[in-house]
Design an enzyme around this catalytic site. Structure first.
Site, PDB file in Angstrom:
ATOM      1  N   ARG A  47       0.850  -1.194   0.000  1.00 39.29           N
ATOM      2  CA  ARG A  47       0.000   0.000   0.000  1.00 39.29           C
ATOM      3  C   ARG A  47       0.891   1.250   0.000  1.00 39.29           C
ATOM      4  O   ARG A  47       2.097   1.167   0.137  1.00 39.29           O
ATOM      5  CB  ARG A  47      -0.940  -0.005   1.207  1.00 39.29           C
ATOM      6  CG  ARG A  47      -0.192  -0.335   2.482  1.00 39.29           C
ATOM      7  CD  ARG A  47      -0.657   0.336   3.692  1.00 39.29           C
ATOM      8  NE  ARG A  47      -0.577   1.779   3.605  1.00 39.29           N
ATOM      9  CZ  ARG A  47       0.551   2.490   3.761  1.00 39.29           C
ATOM     10  NH1 ARG A  47       1.729   1.910   3.986  1.00 39.29           N
ATOM     11  NH2 ARG A  47       0.526   3.804   3.675  1.00 39.29           N
ATOM     12  N   GLY A  48       0.198   2.414  -0.125  1.00 42.27           N
ATOM     13  CA  GLY A  48       0.953   3.664  -0.232  1.00 42.27           C
ATOM     14  C   GLY A  48       1.151   3.942  -1.717  1.00 42.27           C
ATOM     15  O   GLY A  48       1.576   3.054  -2.472  1.00 42.27           O
ATOM     16  N   ALA A  49       0.842   5.166  -2.131  1.00 41.31           N
ATOM     17  CA  ALA A  49       0.773   5.471  -3.562  1.00 41.31           C
ATOM     18  C   ALA A  49       2.018   5.048  -4.363  1.00 41.31           C
ATOM     19  O   ALA A  49       1.910   4.287  -5.340  1.00 41.31           O
ATOM     20  CB  ALA A  49       0.466   6.950  -3.753  1.00 41.31           C
ATOM     21  N   ARG A  87      -6.986  -0.191  -7.278  1.00 36.81           N
ATOM     22  CA  ARG A  87      -7.289   0.949  -6.399  1.00 36.81           C
ATOM     23  C   ARG A  87      -7.344   2.214  -7.255  1.00 36.81           C
ATOM     24  O   ARG A  87      -6.404   2.486  -8.007  1.00 36.81           O
ATOM     25  CB  ARG A  87      -6.227   1.083  -5.283  1.00 36.81           C
ATOM     26  CG  ARG A  87      -6.189  -0.140  -4.370  1.00 36.81           C
ATOM     27  CD  ARG A  87      -5.405   0.120  -3.094  1.00 36.81           C
ATOM     28  NE  ARG A  87      -6.130   0.974  -2.184  1.00 36.81           N
ATOM     29  CZ  ARG A  87      -5.571   1.550  -1.111  1.00 36.81           C
ATOM     30  NH1 ARG A  87      -4.288   1.354  -0.843  1.00 36.81           N
ATOM     31  NH2 ARG A  87      -6.281   2.321  -0.305  1.00 36.81           N
ATOM     32  N   GLN A 192      -2.946   2.486   9.701  1.00 35.49           N
ATOM     33  CA  GLN A 192      -1.603   2.623   9.118  1.00 35.49           C
ATOM     34  C   GLN A 192      -0.676   3.435  10.026  1.00 35.49           C
ATOM     35  O   GLN A 192       0.540   3.269   9.982  1.00 35.49           O
ATOM     36  CB  GLN A 192      -1.688   3.305   7.732  1.00 35.49           C
ATOM     37  CG  GLN A 192      -2.304   2.455   6.645  1.00 35.49           C
ATOM     38  CD  GLN A 192      -3.797   2.655   6.536  1.00 35.49           C
ATOM     39  OE1 GLN A 192      -4.477   2.968   7.510  1.00 35.49           O
ATOM     40  NE2 GLN A 192      -4.346   2.451   5.348  1.00 35.49           N
ATOM     41  N   ASP A 233      -1.899  11.005  -2.296  1.00 38.41           N
ATOM     42  CA  ASP A 233      -2.149   9.955  -3.294  1.00 38.41           C
ATOM     43  C   ASP A 233      -2.372  10.529  -4.686  1.00 38.41           C
ATOM     44  O   ASP A 233      -2.180   9.835  -5.691  1.00 38.41           O
ATOM     45  CB  ASP A 233      -3.361   9.116  -2.894  1.00 38.41           C
ATOM     46  CG  ASP A 233      -2.976   8.159  -1.775  1.00 38.41           C
ATOM     47  OD1 ASP A 233      -2.889   8.610  -0.634  1.00 38.41           O
ATOM     48  OD2 ASP A 233      -2.713   6.984  -2.076  1.00 38.41           O
ATOM     49  N   LYS A 244      -5.080  10.018   2.718  1.00 35.44           N
ATOM     50  CA  LYS A 244      -5.877   9.163   3.611  1.00 35.44           C
ATOM     51  C   LYS A 244      -6.985   9.938   4.324  1.00 35.44           C
ATOM     52  O   LYS A 244      -6.759  11.043   4.806  1.00 35.44           O
ATOM     53  CB  LYS A 244      -4.917   8.511   4.620  1.00 35.44           C
ATOM     54  CG  LYS A 244      -5.539   7.635   5.673  1.00 35.44           C
ATOM     55  CD  LYS A 244      -6.400   6.527   5.099  1.00 35.44           C
ATOM     56  CE  LYS A 244      -5.679   5.672   4.094  1.00 35.44           C
ATOM     57  NZ  LYS A 244      -6.578   4.786   3.313  1.00 35.44           N
TER      58      LYS A 244
HETATM   59  O1  MRU Z   1      -4.802   3.308   1.826  1.00 36.97           O
HETATM   60  P1  MRU Z   1      -3.324   3.513   1.860  1.00 36.97           P
HETATM   61  O2  MRU Z   1      -2.672   2.974   3.085  1.00 36.97           O
HETATM   62  O3  MRU Z   1      -2.660   3.043   0.594  1.00 36.97           O
HETATM   63  O4  MRU Z   1      -3.168   5.102   1.920  1.00 36.97           O
HETATM   64  C1  MRU Z   1      -1.877   5.649   1.865  1.00 36.97           C
HETATM   65  C2  MRU Z   1      -1.821   7.108   2.071  1.00 36.97           C
HETATM   66  O5  MRU Z   1      -2.838   7.774   2.192  1.00 36.97           O
HETATM   67  C3  MRU Z   1      -0.465   7.740   2.030  1.00 36.97           C
HETATM   68  O6  MRU Z   1      -0.425   8.881   2.818  1.00 36.97           O
HETATM   69  C4  MRU Z   1      -0.128   8.130   0.574  1.00 36.97           C
HETATM   70  O7  MRU Z   1      -0.280   7.038  -0.278  1.00 36.97           O
HETATM   71  C5  MRU Z   1       1.240   8.658   0.440  1.00 36.97           C
HETATM   72  S1  MRU Z   1       2.448   7.410   0.640  1.00 36.97           S
HETATM   73  C6  MRU Z   1       3.972   8.040   0.363  1.00 36.97           C
END
Ligand code: MRU
Length: 337
Positions: A47-49, A87, A192, A233, A244
């Site tokens: 996870r995470g963009a 996603r 998270q 994201d 998030k």
């Molecule tokens: O749903 P997630 O855990 O994938 O959400 C992630 C976030 O909102 C992060 O803040 C975002 O992807 C930036 S990660 C460098």
């Protein structure tokens, strides 16, 4: 120096930490199946963009493994569609898929297509490592004295191909003597912050505490927060930023309490087709994430629920956006960045 890698390609296999099990278990998963990687992205095992983008690039490269040449086009198109459906909000996913598709189109009739795809996925990964380093170096410039920082969700190494965005800025600032304490929002509903950001902060030896999301206002009222920094994201041309769910709450709180609110993200998170935040598609998650807590039922399935995974912070509430190119201050215009 602690090095965490969320995903890694080793001998045509993707190795990744199962983020749903952290911090109680450090489980490594290994696969060469793009469908398994798609499932991992949907389940938030990856996870995470930026990390999603890197994993999807590797998944596309792996989609041709053990496939006869005559079936490459069909296999690649199926994998592309499947990964694109995982996603919707993080634009890094689509950035990486499109970069891979360009390589596919260019080399599709050559014998070295597969190695070209691997090379491209590895270069997307290496670029992300480099972007994370540059974001941290640029981010250091927002610090003039020792501060207490609040962050939301996880924008660390676990969320990227490299060492992270917002959390990497915090880490670099700590190493340079600018961080006294990090407050990590737990980040409902998948935690998270209290699971992943806390796990990273402990590994880096940075003083921190976890708090419920609803504690942020009280912390600010008590003068315990000097600045807030989060990842993103998807960022629109005018600076509106999706991150998030709960990030917008923090930006509103910062505005009221006159606390700087920063976003840190690579320019691969900017969507140049999006003039403002209205065009950003917000992922809705399964209501089980609300009705259940780690597979234990806590409320009734029959209750209607609304479960957006992200919200959009209007640009007017953002003090600055830190990218690998510098510190961008309002008025934001990311069309030519
Ligand atoms: O749903 P997630 O855990 O994938 O959400 C992630 C976030 O909102 C992060 O803040 C975002 O992807 C930036 S990660 C460098």
């Amino acid at each position: 120096m602690i090095k965490i890698r969320a995903v890694e390609l080793i001998e045509e296999q993707l190795h990744f930490i199962n983020q749903t099990k952290l911090p109680l278990q450090e489980e490594m998963l290994v696969t060469d199946d793009y469908e398994r990687i798609a499932i991992a992205i949907e389940r938030l095992e990856i996870r995470g963009a930026p990390a999603i983008g890197v994993a999807a690039a590797y998944a596309l490269a792996l989609s041709l493994k053990n496939i006869e040449k005559e079936k490459w086009t069909e296999a690649f198109e199926n994998a592309f569609k499947r990964l694109a459906s995982t996603r919707p909000t993080a634009v890094n996913l689509f950035f990486a898929l499109n970069e891979m598709q360009d390589v596919y189109n260019h080399y599709q009739n050559t014998n070295d297509l597969r190695s070209r795809l691997y090379q491209k996925a590895i270069s997307i990964h290496n670029d992300d490592i480099n972007l994370c380093d540059r974001i941290a170096s640029n981010g250091l410039n927002i610090f003039t004295h020792k501060v207490r920082v609040l962050t939301h969700c996880n924008a660390g190494a676990l969320a990227t191909g490299g060492d992270g965005t917002a959390l990497n800025v915090i880490r670099k600032a700590f190493e340079n003597g600018f961080v006294e304490h990090v407050y990590s929002d737990e980040t409902r509903p998948l935690l998270q912050g209290s699971r992943l950001t806390a796990w990273e902060l402990q590994k880096y030896g940075i003083p921190f505490s976890i708090n419920t999301d609803s504690t942020a206002a009280f912390l600010m009222q008590q003068n315990k927060i000097d600045l807030v920094i989060t990842g993103a994201d998807r960022i629109a041309i005018n600076g509106d930023a999706a991150n998030k769910i709960g990030t917008y709450n923090l930006a509103v709180l910062c505005h009221y309490h006159k606390i700087p609110f920063y976003i840190a993200a690579p320019t691969t998170t900017i969507d140049k087709k999006c003039p403002n935040g209205d065009g950003i598609k917000i992922e809705l998650r399964d209501k089980k994430e609300l009705t259940h807590f780690d597979s234990k039922q806590i409320t009734l399935d029959s209750f209607p629920a609304y479960c957006p995974a992200f919200d959009v912070t209007p640009h007017s509430l953002i003090t600055a956006i830190i990218t690998e190119k510098g510190i961008h201050k309002p008025p934001f215009d990311f069309l030519h960045v």
